[in-house]
Scaffold this motif. Structure first.
Motif, PDB file in Angstrom:
ATOM      1  N   HIS A 178       0.852  -1.179   0.000  1.00  0.00           N
ATOM      2  CA  HIS A 178       0.000   0.000   0.000  1.00  0.00           C
ATOM      3  C   HIS A 178       0.890   1.233   0.000  1.00  0.00           C
ATOM      4  O   HIS A 178       2.103   1.134   0.138  1.00  0.00           O
ATOM      5  CB  HIS A 178      -0.966  -0.004   1.197  1.00  0.00           C
ATOM      6  CG  HIS A 178      -0.332   0.330   2.517  1.00  0.00           C
ATOM      7  ND1 HIS A 178      -0.039  -0.613   3.469  1.00  0.00           N
ATOM      8  CD2 HIS A 178       0.061   1.508   3.042  1.00  0.00           C
ATOM      9  CE1 HIS A 178       0.492  -0.025   4.531  1.00  0.00           C
ATOM     10  NE2 HIS A 178       0.572   1.258   4.308  1.00  0.00           N
TER      11      HIS A 178
ATOM     12  N   ALA B 202       0.722   5.834   0.884  1.00  0.00           N
ATOM     13  CA  ALA B 202      -0.054   6.847   1.600  1.00  0.00           C
ATOM     14  C   ALA B 202       0.227   8.241   1.056  1.00  0.00           C
ATOM     15  O   ALA B 202       1.345   8.545   0.643  1.00  0.00           O
ATOM     16  CB  ALA B 202       0.244   6.801   3.100  1.00  0.00           C
TER      17      ALA B 202
ATOM     18  N   ARG C 100      -1.168  12.608   1.662  1.00  0.00           N
ATOM     19  CA  ARG C 100      -1.865  13.560   2.539  1.00  0.00           C
ATOM     20  C   ARG C 100      -2.311  14.733   1.678  1.00  0.00           C
ATOM     21  O   ARG C 100      -1.493  15.333   0.993  1.00  0.00           O
ATOM     22  CB  ARG C 100      -0.888  14.064   3.612  1.00  0.00           C
ATOM     23  CG  ARG C 100      -0.285  12.936   4.434  1.00  0.00           C
ATOM     24  CD  ARG C 100       1.040  13.330   5.054  1.00  0.00           C
ATOM     25  NE  ARG C 100       1.652  12.205   5.754  1.00  0.00           N
ATOM     26  CZ  ARG C 100       2.899  12.217   6.214  1.00  0.00           C
ATOM     27  NH1 ARG C 100       3.666  13.290   6.047  1.00  0.00           N
ATOM     28  NH2 ARG C 100       3.374  11.157   6.840  1.00  0.00           N
TER      29      ARG C 100
ATOM     30  N   ASN D 255       4.216   9.271   0.320  1.00  0.00           N
ATOM     31  CA  ASN D 255       5.177   9.370   1.427  1.00  0.00           C
ATOM     32  C   ASN D 255       5.732   8.019   1.875  1.00  0.00           C
ATOM     33  O   ASN D 255       6.721   7.965   2.596  1.00  0.00           O
ATOM     34  CB  ASN D 255       4.624  10.194   2.602  1.00  0.00           C
ATOM     35  CG  ASN D 255       3.450   9.528   3.294  1.00  0.00           C
ATOM     36  OD1 ASN D 255       3.512   8.357   3.657  1.00  0.00           O
ATOM     37  ND2 ASN D 255       2.374  10.277   3.492  1.00  0.00           N
ATOM     38  N   HIS D 256       5.097   6.923   1.458  1.00  0.00           N
ATOM     39  CA  HIS D 256       5.726   5.609   1.613  1.00  0.00           C
ATOM     40  C   HIS D 256       5.005   4.575   0.768  1.00  0.00           C
ATOM     41  O   HIS D 256       3.854   4.762   0.387  1.00  0.00           O
ATOM     42  CB  HIS D 256       5.771   5.135   3.070  1.00  0.00           C
ATOM     43  CG  HIS D 256       4.427   4.852   3.693  1.00  0.00           C
ATOM     44  ND1 HIS D 256       3.591   5.844   4.147  1.00  0.00           N
ATOM     45  CD2 HIS D 256       3.769   3.693   3.956  1.00  0.00           C
ATOM     46  CE1 HIS D 256       2.498   5.306   4.659  1.00  0.00           C
ATOM     47  NE2 HIS D 256       2.563   3.989   4.548  1.00  0.00           N
TER      48      HIS D 256
ATOM     49  N   GLN E 204       2.583  -3.680  11.491  1.00  0.00           N
ATOM     50  CA  GLN E 204       3.337  -2.788  10.610  1.00  0.00           C
ATOM     51  C   GLN E 204       4.558  -2.234  11.305  1.00  0.00           C
ATOM     52  O   GLN E 204       4.550  -2.010  12.509  1.00  0.00           O
ATOM     53  CB  GLN E 204       2.498  -1.545  10.256  1.00  0.00           C
ATOM     54  CG  GLN E 204       1.245  -1.801   9.527  1.00  0.00           C
ATOM     55  CD  GLN E 204       0.255  -0.665   9.764  1.00  0.00           C
ATOM     56  OE1 GLN E 204      -0.462  -0.668  10.756  1.00  0.00           O
ATOM     57  NE2 GLN E 204       0.215   0.299   8.874  1.00  0.00           N
TER      58      GLN E 204
ATOM     59  N   GLU F 217       7.813   1.203   4.616  1.00  0.00           N
ATOM     60  CA  GLU F 217       7.065   0.491   5.638  1.00  0.00           C
ATOM     61  C   GLU F 217       6.869  -0.953   5.175  1.00  0.00           C
ATOM     62  O   GLU F 217       6.965  -1.239   3.977  1.00  0.00           O
ATOM     63  CB  GLU F 217       5.696   1.186   5.773  1.00  0.00           C
ATOM     64  CG  GLU F 217       4.839   0.687   6.911  1.00  0.00           C
ATOM     65  CD  GLU F 217       3.388   1.169   6.799  1.00  0.00           C
ATOM     66  OE1 GLU F 217       3.018   1.820   5.814  1.00  0.00           O
ATOM     67  OE2 GLU F 217       2.630   0.849   7.707  1.00  0.00           O
TER      68      GLU F 217
ATOM     69  N   PHE G 277      -6.958  -0.734   7.706  1.00  0.00           N
ATOM     70  CA  PHE G 277      -5.890  -0.167   8.528  1.00  0.00           C
ATOM     71  C   PHE G 277      -6.360  -0.048   9.971  1.00  0.00           C
ATOM     72  O   PHE G 277      -7.518  -0.334  10.270  1.00  0.00           O
ATOM     73  CB  PHE G 277      -5.492   1.203   7.967  1.00  0.00           C
ATOM     74  CG  PHE G 277      -4.834   1.102   6.618  1.00  0.00           C
ATOM     75  CD1 PHE G 277      -3.464   0.983   6.499  1.00  0.00           C
ATOM     76  CD2 PHE G 277      -5.603   1.058   5.459  1.00  0.00           C
ATOM     77  CE1 PHE G 277      -2.851   0.842   5.257  1.00  0.00           C
ATOM     78  CE2 PHE G 277      -5.011   0.920   4.209  1.00  0.00           C
ATOM     79  CZ  PHE G 277      -3.631   0.817   4.114  1.00  0.00           C
TER      80      PHE G 277
ATOM     81  N   ALA H 178      -1.735   3.514  12.675  1.00  0.00           N
ATOM     82  CA  ALA H 178      -1.469   4.582  11.703  1.00  0.00           C
ATOM     83  C   ALA H 178      -0.893   5.795  12.413  1.00  0.00           C
ATOM     84  O   ALA H 178       0.075   6.403  11.953  1.00  0.00           O
ATOM     85  CB  ALA H 178      -2.740   4.946  10.948  1.00  0.00           C
TER      86      ALA H 178
ATOM     87  N   PHE I  31       2.640   7.606  11.674  1.00  0.00           N
ATOM     88  CA  PHE I  31       2.766   9.057  11.485  1.00  0.00           C
ATOM     89  C   PHE I  31       3.787   9.621  12.469  1.00  0.00           C
ATOM     90  O   PHE I  31       4.712  10.316  12.095  1.00  0.00           O
ATOM     91  CB  PHE I  31       1.426   9.754  11.785  1.00  0.00           C
ATOM     92  CG  PHE I  31       0.547  10.006  10.590  1.00  0.00           C
ATOM     93  CD1 PHE I  31       0.809  11.043   9.711  1.00  0.00           C
ATOM     94  CD2 PHE I  31      -0.578   9.226  10.368  1.00  0.00           C
ATOM     95  CE1 PHE I  31      -0.026  11.288   8.630  1.00  0.00           C
ATOM     96  CE2 PHE I  31      -1.422   9.472   9.284  1.00  0.00           C
ATOM     97  CZ  PHE I  31      -1.145  10.510   8.416  1.00  0.00           C
TER      98      PHE I  31
END
Ligand code: OOG
Ligand code: NI
Length: 468
Positions: free
Chosen positions: A70, A72, A74, A225-226, A266, A296, A401, A406, A410
């Motif tokens: 997966h 992510a 923002r 971002n990952h 995770q 990740e 998730f 999460a 973050f």
């Protein structure tokens, strides 16, 4: 196939996730190293554990191991979320679940865009955890207005991406050439930009309000971002990361190591400090740094029912109450011990999880069941039929998730001194208004899946039953 036939959304998703993976490996070399480590450990694990290999083969998952990942992003404003929903729909990804992270001091709320039906998940499970910044959580009114004004100026989609989304909606799909162009144009939105859209001074002000706000507001787009590959042994990857020069976060988020994995575990490597240029100064801008991108890994287990999830949440809360992992992670071991001890209260065999209705299963008729169709006792309960070897129950994997996890991901990438408590309540209605659609309820999806499989299996056995 005629030249104009539509490319299946599942295939567009595969094209997109593979293009993202290539882009991210090129942009973040450490991600490539992590991928190699994960693939080495998956290979070792499969050859050491034939039962695991057989189970994966039975569920047709062997082929998707190296695919599973997966990412992510923002987002900064409602229309970005609205158009992101339309973009992901072209690839068969739909919003599932609502996650409020303000309760953990992160000023966003989120959903996951993901394939929904079994077949689509099997073909390619790629999902994107998508967060929307909650500007109303910036206390300083002047700063909030400034952030809004900066975001109002940007357009994160290329004109051609928007055009192709429109075409896909109008015509019901994209042909081969359009699909390829769509993937290339969509990719632009997720690319890293080392040129900030603001001065260093503005960046700093937003950064002081919350590091995440600076990450969302100061750049041209929502850089991915990952990305996250799937591992079959997360403890081994966590242990071996430093051997390959990767620095992992202090603890693995989620449940402890178990015989029957539940939900999602995770861990990540810490975000890298990267060079960026701010507006002003020399022609090139003012050099500075920004920390946002990381890698990740995830390990997924069985999806839990509402009751199972309640037990999970209660146990996890009690662990977190007992041990707070320090910023430097020096007491990570205490946390792990506490986690393992308290989760002893969570049944760890599939049969108990099933009979106590703590988790979701996919039912199918066994060979013995098919052979016995004429002789099946019509009064037998589902549990009887399983005991008699006529029905088989396989775990339904959790595809979503976990908000506490999460928030931990973050935070480890924002620096753990960033904890803030926001008074504002979670607001799914506002999120769905921005999105332009409701989010699907993940528990209802798992329940429907289990029910459909059981009904089909009972029908094959000739047993009429009301499946609750
Ligand atoms: C998202 C962090 C959450 C996960 O796997 O739980 C996440 C972000 O940092 O933007 O990706
Ligand atoms: Ni993630």
């Amino acid at each position: 196939m005629s030249a104009n036939a539509f490319v299946h959304p599942d295939e567009i998703r595969s094209m997109f996730s593979s293009a993202m993976s290539d882009m991210y490996r090129a942009e973040v070399p450490q991600y490539g190293t992590l991928m190699e480590l994960v693939s080495d450990i998956n290979r070792q694990k499969l050859s050491a554990d034939p039962e695991l290999r057989d189970g994966l083969a039975h569920n047709d998952e062997l082929g998707r191991i190296d695919l599973e990942r997966h990412g992510a992003i923002r987002l900064g404003k409602p229309e970005e979320l609205f158009n992101m929903r339309r973009l992901f729909a072209v690839m068969g990804m739909h919003p599932v679940g609502y996650y409020d992270l303000s309760v953990a001091g992160v000023p966003v709320h989120s959903t996951a865009f993901r394939p929904i039906d079994d077949e689509a998940l099997r073909r390619n499970p790629f999902r994107v955890f998508t967060s929307l910044l909650r500007l109303e959580l910036i206390e300083d009114e002047g700063l909030r207005t400034e952030a809004e004004a900066i975001l109002a100026e940007r357009e994160i989609f290329t004109p051609d991406a928007l055009k192709l989304i429109y075409l896909a909606e109008k015509n019901g799909g994209l042909d081969r050439i359009q699909a390829e162009q769509f993937v290339a144009e969509a990719l632009e939105t997720f690319r890293w930009h080392s040129d900030a859209t603001v001065s260093l001074e503005t960046y700093q002000k937003l950064h002081d309000a919350h590091r995440l706000i600076a990450d969302v507001v100061c750049f041209k787009g929502p850089h991915i971002n990952h990305l996250t590959p799937r591992t079959l042994d997360i403890d081994a990857v966590q242990r071996d990361m430093p051997k390959r020069g990767i620095s992992p976060k202090a603890i693995v988020e989620g449940p402890p190591t178990r015989n029957c994995p539940i939900l999602l575990r995770q861990t990540s490597f810490k975000a890298l400090e990267e060079q960026v240029y701010f507006v002003g100064g020399s022609a090139k801008g003012t050099a500075g740094t920004h920390t946002a991108r990381f890698g990740e890994i995830e390990q997924r287990g069985i999806a839990l029912t509402a009751e199972g999830r309640k037990l999970y949440d209660t146990l996890l809360a009690s662990v977190r109450h007992a041990v707070q992992v320090s910023a430097g992670g020096s007491n990570a071991r205490d946390y792990e011990t506490e986690l393992a001890e308290r989760f002893a209260a969570f049944p760890d065999d599939y049969e108990t999880l099933r009979v106590e209705k703590l988790a979701f299963f996919r039912y199918s008729v066994t060979k013995a069941g098919r052979n016995a169709v004429e002789n099946v006792d019509l009064e037998a309960s589902v549990n009887d039929l399983v005991d008699q070897g006529y029905l088989r129950a396989d775990p339904i994997i959790y595809e979503d998730f976990l908000p506490v996890s999460a928030a931990g991901i973050f935070q480890s990438n924002l620096g753990s001194d960033e904890q803030k408590n926001y008074a504002e309540q979670s607001n799914q209605d506002v999120f769905e208004q921005c999105l332009g659609a409701p989010v699907a309820d993940e528990l209802a999806l798992y329940a429907a899946h289990e029910k459909a499989s059981l009904e089909a299996a009972l029908e094959t056995l000739g047993v009429q039953k009301n499946v609750a």
